[in-house]
Structures are given as structure tokens and as C-alpha cells.
Design a protein around this motif. Sequence first.
Motif, short mmCIF file in Angstrom:
data_model
loop_
_atom_site.label_atom_id
_atom_site.label_comp_id
_atom_site.label_asym_id
_atom_site.label_seq_id
_atom_site.Cartn_x
_atom_site.Cartn_y
_atom_site.Cartn_z
N GLY A 82 0.84 -1.20 0.00
CA GLY A 82 0.00 0.00 0.00
C GLY A 82 0.87 1.23 0.00
O GLY A 82 2.06 1.19 0.29
N LYS A 83 0.27 2.38 -0.33
CA LYS A 83 1.03 3.63 -0.33
C LYS A 83 1.28 4.07 1.11
O LYS A 83 0.37 4.04 1.94
CB LYS A 83 0.23 4.69 -1.08
CG LYS A 83 1.00 5.96 -1.29
CD LYS A 83 0.25 6.93 -2.18
CE LYS A 83 1.11 8.16 -2.42
NZ LYS A 83 0.42 9.16 -3.21
N LYS A 84 2.51 4.50 1.40
CA LYS A 84 2.82 4.99 2.75
C LYS A 84 2.14 6.35 2.91
O LYS A 84 2.40 7.28 2.15
CB LYS A 84 4.33 5.13 2.93
CG LYS A 84 5.11 3.84 2.72
CD LYS A 84 4.95 2.90 3.90
CE LYS A 84 5.67 1.61 3.72
NZ LYS A 84 5.00 0.68 2.80
N LEU A 85 1.27 6.47 3.88
CA LEU A 85 0.53 7.72 4.07
C LEU A 85 1.22 8.60 5.11
O LEU A 85 1.62 8.11 6.17
CB LEU A 85 -0.90 7.42 4.50
CG LEU A 85 -1.73 6.63 3.49
CD1 LEU A 85 -3.08 6.28 4.07
CD2 LEU A 85 -1.90 7.42 2.20
N THR A 86 1.36 9.89 4.81
CA THR A 86 1.91 10.84 5.80
C THR A 86 0.87 11.93 5.99
O THR A 86 -0.12 11.99 5.24
CB THR A 86 3.21 11.47 5.27
OG1 THR A 86 2.87 12.23 4.12
CG2 THR A 86 4.23 10.42 4.90
N ASN A 87 1.10 12.80 6.96
CA ASN A 87 0.12 13.87 7.14
C ASN A 87 0.43 15.08 6.27
O ASN A 87 -0.19 16.13 6.38
CB ASN A 87 0.01 14.27 8.62
CG ASN A 87 1.35 14.69 9.17
OD1 ASN A 87 2.31 14.77 8.42
ND2 ASN A 87 1.40 14.98 10.48
N MET A 88 1.44 14.92 5.40
CA MET A 88 1.72 15.99 4.44
C MET A 88 0.86 15.77 3.21
O MET A 88 0.72 14.65 2.74
CB MET A 88 3.20 15.94 4.01
CG MET A 88 4.17 16.13 5.14
SD MET A 88 4.18 17.82 5.73
CE MET A 88 5.07 18.61 4.40
N ARG A 89 0.33 16.83 2.68
CA ARG A 89 -0.48 16.68 1.48
C ARG A 89 0.42 16.58 0.26
O ARG A 89 1.33 17.38 0.10
CB ARG A 89 -1.40 17.88 1.31
CG ARG A 89 -2.54 17.82 2.30
CD ARG A 89 -3.61 18.75 1.88
NE ARG A 89 -4.73 18.66 2.81
CZ ARG A 89 -5.67 19.56 2.87
NH1 ARG A 89 -5.63 20.61 2.10
NH2 ARG A 89 -6.67 19.42 3.71
#
Length: 604
Positions: A534-541
Motif C-alpha cells: 500500500g502507499k505509505k501515508l503521511t500527514n503531508m499533502r
Amino acid sequence: MQLRNIAIIAHVDHGKTTLVDKILHSTNVFRSNQETGELIMDNNDLEKERGITILAKNVSVMYKDVKINVIDTPGHADFGGEVERVLKMADGVILLVDAFEGPMPQTRFVLQKALNLNLKPIVVINKVDKPNCRPDEVHDAVFELFFNLDATEEQLNFPTYYGSGKNGWFNDSLTPREDILPLLDGILEHVPQPKIAEGTLQMQITSLDYSTFLGRIAIGKVTRGKLVENQPISLVQADGTIKKSRVRELYIFEALGKKKVTEVYPGDICALVGLEDFGIGDTVADFENPEALPITYVDEPTMNMTFSINNSPFFGKDGKFVTSRHLRDRLMKETEKNLALRVMDTDAADSFLVYGRGILHLGVLVETMRREGYELTVGQPQVIVKMIDGKRSEPFETLVVDVPQEFASKVIDLVTRRKGEMLIMETKGDMQHLEFEIPSRGLIGLRTQMLTNTAGEAVMAHRFNEYKPWKGPIPGRNNGVLVAKEAGTTTGYSLDKLQDRGSFFVDPGEEVYKGMIIGETNKPGDLVVNPNEGKKLTNMRASGTDGAANIAPKILMTLEECMEYIQQDECIEVTPNHIRMRKTILDEEERKKYQKMLKTEEVG
């Protein structure tokens, strides 16, 4: 009552089943307001979907107070066993030939059987409304074929009818008309009444039927004597064993169904209920003085495949029948009615070796089992090798390809790379007609490549010829496969990143397991990949969006295409809802060890 028994034989797609439709409509079998549809005789789901006849079927019609029993036969070479046995019930044959294609290899094969049985032939040249058709040339080609097959003087003097089954007319000349009555008159005139021999009862079982109420039903033609309900009889089996039995019920064929009767006269085709443990080729004979009829021998199978239970991680999710006992019982049941099939046990208790006439023959069996709720694993189809005069020999086939001229060189190149030798090359209109002799191994996977290289224009047909010395190695698949590294659900993110490595057999969101084949690489050599990341999600848009992943749709493959595609170390998992290709050994490390061991053995 006057009787005629006639079989309709032809190459696949030349219009046999359509002709039977027209005979049924012309003799008013149906009410005027009855909805019947087309290809009435292809009543099995698989036959409807594929547009081919798989099982031979009987119908009967009344015309001018004469009962005509019509037998519709399959045209595909893989179902030749089906045709060979039902010809025993006929006294004449209608040989149907396409007005453009002319006699094809399967036509030759079935006609040879019919002439050997001394059946009276009627030639029908169909599809004369097609552009580029050449009925006169085709008539000459058919005559030449009869001559080459050593037809008798009487058989060579065959009547010919022309017409179009689709448009519903046949005539003894090329003049179109409104109906097919000249052909029906021709059947009455040229096909002899069944020959009735003197003596006690004899009927050979040439086909089987099954009913949940009545059990197994024996079908055949009464050659002498007559059958009566409740009559005691002897059943003479192929090995000479004689069993005493009794006729419980008798049926004759009437229109599309069966009609219950109390007696059947010689020459008629009937269905008989009440026998147990009978096989095709057995003779129903007189109770006191049983005499057997000669047994029908069917050509040997040329291919085998390993059928085993489904042992993948998804075992038991879809199917009702998953154990080796279920699999064994189902395969044994199939051998009772499918004459060209053989089943043998292997060293493993959950695997069976199934022998058949070709990929389509075995594919139809797997597809039927899958629809009945079975789960199984099938291996790569292998040809049957024999030792003849001390030499390792393999089956060879005659391959016929009709293709537009601009693709002819590609076809010749493809076939010669697979050890095929060209025998004939001639022009038919704007098509090139090519004939080759090729090892049966070379045909595995050829159809898909042929259609790709000829933009889907090639028409190919083949039939078994003879066993000849082994031709050496034949190149297999060019590219490797993408194998799933671990179990999980595929993600669009992951598949998008892997697109430059190859093309996929799965879509995002599909369940996969370790060792499952999920696609094809762009070059030789297998590649183990992770499609579940899965795509690594960060809180940066991120400025991009996930929706921008453009993934090519998955490649859809039929069961036969998968059978032609897999290699020696691969197999197919078949369940009622899924067809998945996988490595036989799922674990990557285990696979490497096994490959190493094989190499060591080869060197040793």
C-alpha cells in the motif's frame, strides 16, 4: 413402418446443427406459435456458449409416412470418439461441406469411418450464399476425397445437393427455392431401409443417457430380433462375460424427446431402461442363445494431464466437492460414457492421470466438473510417448491453416519453429491454404500465438495422423511470469509501479497467495514481485492524487488458453468461480532447491 437412419457429419462450423434445425422445422415438429430459437440440438450450456456440438444426439421426424432418425454429430477432432460409435446406428450419412472451405481434415477422418462401415453417402454443399464460394470446385474436391479413401463404385456415385442452411433452402441444383424438401426426398430415395438380419435378438449399446429417476439408460439400434417390455435378456460384455437381466422400460425417439413403447422392431433406434453395469460396445442379446456383435474400437488418446485435489491456500472456499474421493468418483463416472477418455492412478493418492484426445477434449471435462461444484488442480498437458521398433515416438497431426495471403509467411514461420513441415500451399480466392505435418506437442499454445500474429484472421484445424520418431525439443513460452511474493490483496499503487515489468492477469483488489502467477514479464525469466504493497501515508499533502494511477485492464484467459500457457513447473487451480495459474511449488526457496536438484540429476 418405413424407417431411415441417417447421421450428419461435417467439419466443425460447417452447419450440421443448423441443418438439423431446418429438418425439424420443415417436418412440423413444432407448433406454429412455438418459440424454438436456433441450434435447438445444442442443449448443453457449454455447447451453447462455445457454439460447437460436443455430444452426439438423436432426434426423429416423420416425412411422407417414413420415420427418419437423425443423428447430429460433433465436428471437432477431439470428439472423434463420439462420432465413431454413433455411426454404427446409421445406414446413410449426409456429408456437409462448406462451399468456400471445401473438405477439411476432420471431414476426411469421419468420412473414412463412414465409408468403412459401408454407409450410403449424400453430399450437401452448404453456404452457397457466401461471397467467394466455389461450389463446383468443392464438388470436385469431395469426389477426389472419396476416390482417395477407396470408396466403392456405388459410393462414388453420390447424389449432391446445394443450398444455404441459414436461409432455409436446399436443392439438387444451384437454383434457390423456399424449402429443403428436395433434400428430404433425397434421403428417402438414396438412404436404404435398415437391413434386418435373420436370427435372435441383437442390439449393440452405442451411447448412454442418464436420468435421475430411471438411472443409466442404454441407447442403440436393434439389428435383429425385437425387444419387448419385461423381456428377459442376456447382456454380453466386452470381456465376454454374460449377465442375465430384464428390460424394464423401452423408449423410441420421437421429435426432440423420447416416447415410451411396449416393443421395438428391428432397424429402429431405442433407449432401454433396466440394465445395470453395462458399457458402450456391450451387446443386448437373446436370453437363451446370446450372440455378441463385434466391439467398437475407438482411436487411442494422444494427450494426458494430471488431475489432483486443490491444495492451494484458497482450498475449499468455492467448491462443494473437494476431496480425492469426490474427484476419483467423478472421473470414473466420466469414463463410462466418454469412450476416448482413460483414467489411471498415480503414486500420489490424491492425483490421477487423465488421458484424452486433445486440449479441447480435456478442457471440456474440466469446465463441466467446475460447473458441477468441483475444485481441482490440473497440470500441463503432455503428449503420450510410445516406444515403436525401439525408437521413442510421439503423435503427429495434420494441421490445416487458411489465412489471408499477407499473413502466410508469419504462419509458416510459427509452425516450422515448432518442428512442423509444410506439405501443401495453394491459393483459394484471396486466402492461402496451408497444410503441415506437426508433432502434437507443437500444437500446444499454437492457436493463441497464431491468432495474435494474424490479427485473428487464421482458421486452423488439425487431426491425429500417426506416431513417428521424436522430433527433439520444441521451444516453449518466450517470456517468464510474475509470481506473487506473499498472500494478500493487490493494490492499485503496487500494480501501477510494476507495470513496466510486464502485463497482469489480476486487477487491483483481488485476493492472491504466495506462488500464484499474477502476470507475464516482458522478457524471459520469472520474477517474484509484491503486488500487495500500500502507499505509505503521511500527514503531508501530496500535490498528486492517487486516482492518477492508470493501470491497464487485466488479461482475461479461458481455461484452454491457461492449459496451453502453463509450463512444466506450473499448474491451474480450477474452482466454480475462479481459474488461477500458480507454481506447483508455492514457496520460492523450495522451488530453487528443486530446480538445483533437477540440474544436478541432469549433469549426473
